[in-house]
Design a protein around this motif. Structure first.
Motif, PDB file in Angstrom:
ATOM      1  N   ALA A   2     -27.380 -13.457 -30.855  1.00 13.30           N
ATOM      2  CA  ALA A   2     -27.485 -13.559 -32.314  1.00 13.30           C
ATOM      3  C   ALA A   2     -26.778 -12.469 -32.784  1.00 13.30           C
ATOM      4  CB  ALA A   2     -28.774 -13.687 -32.796  1.00 13.30           C
ATOM      5  N   ASP A   3     -26.039 -12.695 -33.947  1.00 13.64           N
ATOM      6  CA  ASP A   3     -25.402 -11.763 -34.953  1.00 13.64           C
ATOM      7  C   ASP A   3     -26.631 -11.024 -35.677  1.00 13.64           C
ATOM      8  OD1 ASP A   3     -22.479 -11.737 -34.134  1.00 13.64           O
ATOM      9  OD2 ASP A   3     -22.773 -13.839 -35.119  1.00 13.64           O
ATOM     10  N   LEU A   4     -26.678  -9.793 -35.793  1.00  5.80           N
ATOM     11  CA  LEU A   4     -27.709  -8.943 -36.451  1.00  5.80           C
ATOM     12  C   LEU A   4     -27.019  -7.900 -37.390  1.00  5.80           C
ATOM     13  CD1 LEU A   4     -29.995  -7.884 -33.354  1.00  5.80           C
ATOM     14  CD2 LEU A   4     -30.251 -10.005 -34.767  1.00  5.80           C
ATOM     15  N   ASP A  45     -37.393  -6.428 -34.736  1.00  3.99           N
ATOM     16  CA  ASP A  45     -38.295  -6.928 -36.081  1.00  3.99           C
ATOM     17  C   ASP A  45     -37.026  -7.671 -36.980  1.00  3.99           C
ATOM     18  OD1 ASP A  45     -39.689  -7.156 -38.223  1.00  3.99           O
ATOM     19  OD2 ASP A  45     -40.139  -5.113 -38.572  1.00  3.99           O
ATOM     20  N   VAL A  46     -37.034  -8.900 -36.976  1.00  7.65           N
ATOM     21  CA  VAL A  46     -36.144  -9.578 -37.733  1.00  7.65           C
ATOM     22  C   VAL A  46     -36.923 -10.103 -39.169  1.00  7.65           C
ATOM     23  CG1 VAL A  46     -34.643 -10.026 -36.086  1.00  7.65           C
ATOM     24  CG2 VAL A  46     -36.702 -11.733 -36.595  1.00  7.65           C
ATOM     25  N   GLY A  47     -38.390  -9.902 -39.083  1.00  5.42           N
ATOM     26  CA  GLY A  47     -39.020 -10.442 -40.236  1.00  5.42           C
ATOM     27  C   GLY A  47     -39.894  -9.560 -40.939  1.00  5.42           C
ATOM     28  N   LYS A  68     -31.703  -7.718 -39.828  1.00  7.29           N
ATOM     29  CA  LYS A  68     -31.753  -9.018 -40.451  1.00  7.29           C
ATOM     30  C   LYS A  68     -30.934  -9.983 -39.628  1.00  7.29           C
ATOM     31  CE  LYS A  68     -34.050  -8.070 -44.166  1.00  7.29           C
ATOM     32  NZ  LYS A  68     -35.433  -8.535 -44.164  1.00  7.29           N
ATOM     33  N   CYS A  69     -31.107 -11.416 -39.549  1.00 13.80           N
ATOM     34  CA  CYS A  69     -30.491 -12.121 -38.528  1.00 13.80           C
ATOM     35  C   CYS A  69     -30.482 -13.874 -39.393  1.00 13.80           C
ATOM     36  CB  CYS A  69     -31.323 -12.494 -37.370  1.00 13.80           C
ATOM     37  SG  CYS A  69     -30.463 -13.504 -36.421  1.00 13.80           S
TER      38      CYS A  69
END
Length: 500
Positions: A412-414, A436-438, A457-458
């Motif tokens: 995924a792109d971050l 940690d994306v949340g 962020k994703c």
């Protein structure tokens, strides 16, 4: 007698052994690769990098150098049993939808350059002559008066593994029923029957005059030729080690592609069979087995190289943690527990492919093949087979209740505080990653070394607020919220990855 010590001896400098050497050196483990050949073998072997292998290589920054060496031509989808329905990776969300084709020795060259740059040593012309294991380590004796004491030895020395034979390890399975030839050739003249460009493999196969053959254009006058005789093995014919003569190749070319097709030269050639075998245990004390030393199968679907390289990615970080004294209990044994079933599945589906790909099928098999082709055109069937061949469907049996446990995560792109990046770029150091994306990982969390915290962020929903990813990119633990993260994170790190 020249005696040296090292942490790990890897026997065999093929793609599996060199990938493992890279992984161990990346972790700071002293590694010596022993190779019996005096120089890199440029005989024809597997050279198709499938999607999941490409993802793993990209995560270490190894893929681009290999892609730059790939054969020219349009991308071509993978196949199942040479049947005329391309496998579609679209449903698997990968950045590598088509196999990357290049010679195996080019793959080996890239891996060796990178591994030795990190401190791994490769010693050639060093055929192993003895392997003596005890509770504390392994002593390996090799040609050239070399004696090496190592804490662990990994046999990556092929289907006729010397290490496996020296230790008397059973290699049960089914012997081959035929021998075929694989050769890189040049043609000085071609008939209209010779394919002009690379396409799906089903368009490149022919059968005529007692032969079956496949001719793949590689650019200019170069071709990769595979051929065999109808009717299986000839008891009076050549053996596996019989050199392939130009007259043998010429006869096959004329029989299948006509008198106008003229052999200009042979760059290299070898023979292979459809033997199927798997070692019963991938670990025997301080000796482990990977690649063809652990499993062999019919050459259908271009599985061998990919299976071996993925063995190395699974084993490397676990063996490094064990050598460095930071592995949780049972971590090294999980190599067998995870990878033995994977190879067993490959042996199973290549056996099925062997029946469907029979160049001289019975009436019943021909009927089965027609039905199977219709089934492959159904999206769900095609997705299932694509997952098998590409490795994208692989899910390890990792303890845990979260739905993501054991799965790969698409690249995924971050967006981080340092700027945009991709998931694959987080693994260049060979560390585990807590992503940690949340915003659910506590601000005061303290992680052990070789576990990197990345807050990002994703735009894509990854299925959890925080994902604990092993160095080989598989989820070993995930949490949906801050409470679950605080309650289980450190226990998960200690259980799955490292004790310190």
């Amino acid at each position: 007698m020249n005696e040296i010590e090292t942490d790990v001896v890897v026997v065999g400098a093929g793609p599996t052994g060199l990938t493992l050497a890279y992984e161990l050196a990346l972790a700071g483990v002293g590694t010596l690769v022993l190779e019996k050949l005096p120089s890199r073998n440029q005989q024809v072997k597997g050279g198709a990098i499938h999607a999941r292998t490409a993802e793993l290589l990209e995560s270490r920054g190894l893929l681009e150098a290999m892609r730059n060496r790939a054969f020219p031509g349009p991308p071509v989808g993978a196949n199942f049993a040479l049947l005329p329905v391309p496998l579609d990776t679209t449903a698997w969300d990968t950045r590598h939808p088509s196999p990357i084709m290049l010679p195996q020795w080019e793959i080996e060259e890239v891996l060796e350059e990178r591994a030795t740059a990190l401190g791994a040593r490769v010693r050639r012309d060093a055929a192993v002559t003895a392997v003596e294991a005890d509770d504390d380590g392994v002593t390996v004796t090799a040609d050239g008066g070399l004696r090496v004491r190592a804490r662990y030895v990994v046999a990556c020395d092929g289907g006729r593994s010397t290490v496996r034979k020296k230790l008397g390890m059973p290699f049960p399975g089914r012997p081959g029923t035929f021998l075929a030839v694989l050769a890189d050739i040049r043609l000085s003249a071609v008939s209209p029957l010779v394919p002009r460009e690379r396409g799906h493999i089903s368009t490149l196969t022919r059968r005529a005059n007692g032969y079956w053959a496949m001719l793949i254009p590689l650019g200019d006058d170069r071709y990769r030729l595979t051929f065999g005789h109808d009717g299986g093995a000839d008891q009076a014919g050549p053996t596996r080690d019989t050199p392939v003569g130009e007259d043998e190749i010429t006869a096959a070319l004329r029989a299948v592609y006509g008198e106008e097709t003229v052999l200009g030269g042979v760059d290299n050639s070898s023979r292979f069979s459809d033997a199927t075998r798997q070692v019963e245990r991938y670990r025997d004390g301080r000796v482990l087995f990977a690649g063809d030393a652990a499993h062999i199968h019919p050459a259908l679907g271009a599985q061998g190289l990919n299976l071996g390289v993925q063995d190395a990615f699974n084993l490397g970080w676990k063996l490094a943690a064990t050598v460095q004294g930071r592995a949780p209990a049972g971590l090294l044994d999980s190599y067998h527990a995870e990878r033995h079933p994977v190879a067993a599945r490959v042996l199973h589906h290549t056996a099925a492919q062997r029946v469907l790909a029979d160049p001289d099928p019975s009436e019943d098999v021909a009927a089965l093949r027609d039905i199977f082709i219709d089934l492959m055109r159904l999206p769900d069937t095609n997705r299932h087979l694509t997952g098998l061949i590409s490795g994208l469907a692989l899910r390890y049996d990792v303890p845990g209740t979260h739905p993501l446990a054991g799965q790969r995560v698409p690249d995924a792109d971050l967006r981080t505080d340092a700027g945009p990046t991709r998931l694959s770029a987080l693994f260049g150091a060979g560390h585990a990653v807590l992503l940690d994306v949340g915003g659910v990982v506590p601000a005061d969390v303290t992680l052990p070394g070789r576990v990197d915290l990345v807050r990002a962020k994703c735009a894509t929903d990854l299925g959890a607020g925080a994902l604990l990813l092993r160095p080989d990119g598989y989820v070993c633990w995930a949490a949906d919220d801050a409470e679950a993260c605080r309650a289980g994170l450190l226990d998960a790190v200690a259980e799955h990855l490292t004790t310190g």
